[in-house]
Design an enzyme around this catalytic site. Sequence first.
Site, PDB file in Angstrom:
ATOM      1  N   ARG A 263     -14.750  12.748  12.842  1.00  0.00           N
ATOM      2  CA  ARG A 263     -15.515  11.534  12.565  1.00  0.00           C
ATOM      3  C   ARG A 263     -16.154  10.915  13.799  1.00  0.00           C
ATOM      4  O   ARG A 263     -17.283  10.437  13.738  1.00  0.00           O
ATOM      5  CB  ARG A 263     -14.589  10.516  11.913  1.00  0.00           C
ATOM      6  CG  ARG A 263     -14.167  10.995  10.562  1.00  0.00           C
ATOM      7  CD  ARG A 263     -13.085  10.166   9.969  1.00  0.00           C
ATOM      8  NE  ARG A 263     -12.835  10.660   8.612  1.00  0.00           N
ATOM      9  CZ  ARG A 263     -11.986  10.128   7.768  1.00  0.00           C
ATOM     10  NH1 ARG A 263     -11.270   9.078   8.139  1.00  0.00           N
ATOM     11  NH2 ARG A 263     -11.823  10.610   6.571  1.00  0.00           N
TER      12      ARG A 263
ATOM     13  N   SER B  73     -16.990   9.494   0.831  1.00  0.00           N
ATOM     14  CA  SER B  73     -15.927  10.374   1.337  1.00  0.00           C
ATOM     15  C   SER B  73     -16.438  11.456   2.279  1.00  0.00           C
ATOM     16  O   SER B  73     -17.483  12.065   2.058  1.00  0.00           O
ATOM     17  CB  SER B  73     -15.227  11.054   0.173  1.00  0.00           C
ATOM     18  OG  SER B  73     -14.419  12.107   0.650  1.00  0.00           O
TER      19      SER B  73
ATOM     20  N   GLY C 274       0.840  -1.194   0.000  1.00  0.00           N
ATOM     21  CA  GLY C 274       0.000   0.000   0.000  1.00  0.00           C
ATOM     22  C   GLY C 274       0.874   1.241   0.000  1.00  0.00           C
ATOM     23  O   GLY C 274       2.051   1.190  -0.354  1.00  0.00           O
TER      24      GLY C 274
END
Lengths: 248, 661
Positions: free
Chosen positions: B356, B310, B68
Amino acid sequence: MKLTLRIWRQKGPEDRGGMVAYDVPDASADMSFLELLDVLNERLTASGEEPVAFDHDCREGICGACSLVIDGVPHGPQKATTTCQLHLRHFRDGQSIDVEPWRAAAFPVVKDLVVDRSGLDRIIEAGGYVTAPTGAAPEAHATPIPKADADAAFEAATCIGCGACVAACPNGSAMLFTAAKATHLGLLPQGKVEQDTRVDAMIHAHDEADFGGCTNTGECTAVCPKGIPLGVIGRFNADVLGAAWRGR
Amino acid sequence: MTEHTEGSEHTEHTGHGEYARYTVGAEIADHAAPEGPLAERWERRRLGARLINPANRRRLPVIVVGTGLAGASAAATLAELGHPVVSFCYQDSPRRAHSIAAQGGINAAKNYRGDGDSVARLFKDTIKGGDFRARESNVHRLAELSTQIIDQCVAQGVPFARDYGGLLDTRSFGGAQVSRTFYARGQTGQQLLLGAYQAMSRQVAAGNVTVHARTEMLDLVVVDGRARGVVVRDLVTGEVSTHLAEAVVLATGGYGNAYFLSTNAMGCNASAIWRAHRRGALFANPCFTQIHPTCIPVSGAHQSKLTLMSESLRNDGRVWVPVAGGDTRAPGAIPAAERDYFLERMYPAFGNLVPRDIASRAAKRVCDEGRGVGPGGLGVYLDFADAIERLGAATVEEKYGNLFAMYERITGEDPYTVPMRIFPAVHYTMGGLWVDYDLQSTIPGLFVVGEANFSDHGANRLGASALMQGLADGYFVLPTTLTHYLAAGPFGAVDADDPEVVATEQGVQDRVKRLLAVDGDLSADHFHRELGLLMWEKCGMERDAAGLREALARIPELRAEFWARLRVPGSGAGLNQSLEKAGRVADFLELAELMCLDALHREESCGGHFRAEHQSPGGEAARDDDSFAYVAAWEYTDGPPVLHREPLAFDNVTLATRNYA
């Protein structure tokens, strides 16, 4: 809904393989096509049969791993959609669906629906990059890039390397993939510098990996889940010819 | 929980008997972190690091597991320096690593907008966003390196969004009041990953990197206390083999799939870090799991994964639910006065762009009140009607078109005409293997980068900072710190027939055989789903002691069932996806217990860890800095795990209650 799947089963590269039919009587319209295979595989496992091998990972249409030919069309009937994002609401109750692997000389079958797509990596290794060692990059704002160029480069850069273009092409050509990458990099000033050597190396790697030649049939763009335009191939061909003319 | 005294044993009891024991060991410290003023520490570390001459680098191979953002950037850069790099990934190509799915963007303190951004401000936002459970030194380094990352990626040809003057565009993200997020439409992770993958591919062509795709790490080789290699299984042939090197880098991502349903790719797993943990690497803050507020809700029992929308959508989308519970009218039929734009109401300064954890809990609360929308009432609206009216549909499409199309494909609903429905889902794990400032674990020679380590995000990660961390670690930190480690060598030759090497490989072979031999009647997926449901309910968005105790009683039972009733069809001799899955689920079944134990012992609420018993009268997370301003680093033993605490010092930011109102 009730669906019948005719799935290509092949134990390994040397096995002949063939279609096997399975009923899935309890499919739901909200399932993705891969979730349908999950349900089938759970049932096969419970009955002691080996589940169907298929490639998948992100299941949100971006990793490029999923790769089924569904009723003869790579990624199935819905335009600009990967198999993992294809939902059963686009099929009819009682429908019989053929499920096969990508078929191309350059993509040997590993098992069932899984094929080897490493030829695409070899094309990138040949030149699908900008030579920019880490550590001393110029300030990002040093080179402004016209928005139109940046947008066009981005369009080409959205290729997910799934290989559907190869599977759809009657010649098994990976030109759409190769050209998309070369166009992405060639449109940017950072990438222009080595565009001649890049396109030359990439087209050679393409041919060496057993991908066929391009005859502009356009099947590739018809199935591309990201809508990469056919124009990138024209641009790539011009770049390859230009590089040859300039003797690189 | 009782007093935390060193060496004492902590035991909890339930009706099920005794469980959840742990002991407290010695405190640990980050000895690699330099002293001095915060802004000078990374420079000092760089200048103090030893170098290796280019001819000698060729003799010092490094293994990098994972491709990654962190793994590919590390492999590319270490190879560029001249180290032979051997890279492994379970996918068929390194380009498919899960970083590719990140949508929103990458933060950098460039201050291109002149809106007051700076390294200091990015540092403070990140520390605060992480609820003061991350290290100051690490986070400051991350903020410093952020600007170099953008330069590097642009040089590689990453097509970031640009404005009409040809300069880079930015947008804002949750938890920040500046516009510092660089993006490539909704595909930023893809473009950054392809940049790193291409840089690595260039080194493959140069012969400096060897990639083993479709190959999974199943154990770590430790010889004389140092990490010296990995045991892997070729997923196509089934062959188990050992690869040796001077050092090992784990860049294997997070363990959110312990919950079964998450926004992770299906193959994301914890095996590499869990196997390293069993070999002696401490595991830090395992209970810190980020729940992302904007995911597409579950549609049925067949659900295999959750898809994130998103966070950048909250720049223009407004989150609301009906004021009245049980209001089943179509969203368009509910007049403005009967809508509750709860984030704007509760947090006026940040509005829809609160971090969040805050947004997720607020959504949960309105659903718990019976005001959720969609099937089962587990959803809230993310509405673009106002943005479409203000900006026009064309502009909205330009900004978010691909995200809208993705939503439409999954749900069959058109977000241009009907509001999206979203619900929180497991997204990112802030916990991971403990590393020092050099990114070295407690096993010398084992370095851990990106989401696989615990280091930079505290108890909650701010949006657009995961990509930043992966690339900072791989492109800029490891080339200094791993090199410094290697310069202290050589560490002695290791042969394939060394007893430790042979035993490790044999252990892997035995485990594969054991999984195949259970010959029960239930699939690995069956156990994974059951574990996931348990974790989501008892160790999810909100935890309490009673639920965690239940989970801690249930997990060992589930594990015993797994090893008694698992069925893996086929053999170990070739491609066997059931076998791959079974090995990963076996490790999740062990890790999950540690996650619950960590959550139970942390008697406070912070970031993604919300303990129902610890909240303010207004329902916000109540931290306990006096007792818990530490990293909980767990040591594996055959008996109860040992808790080592690393106290966190805040000399440059003031410990404060997070307030986004």
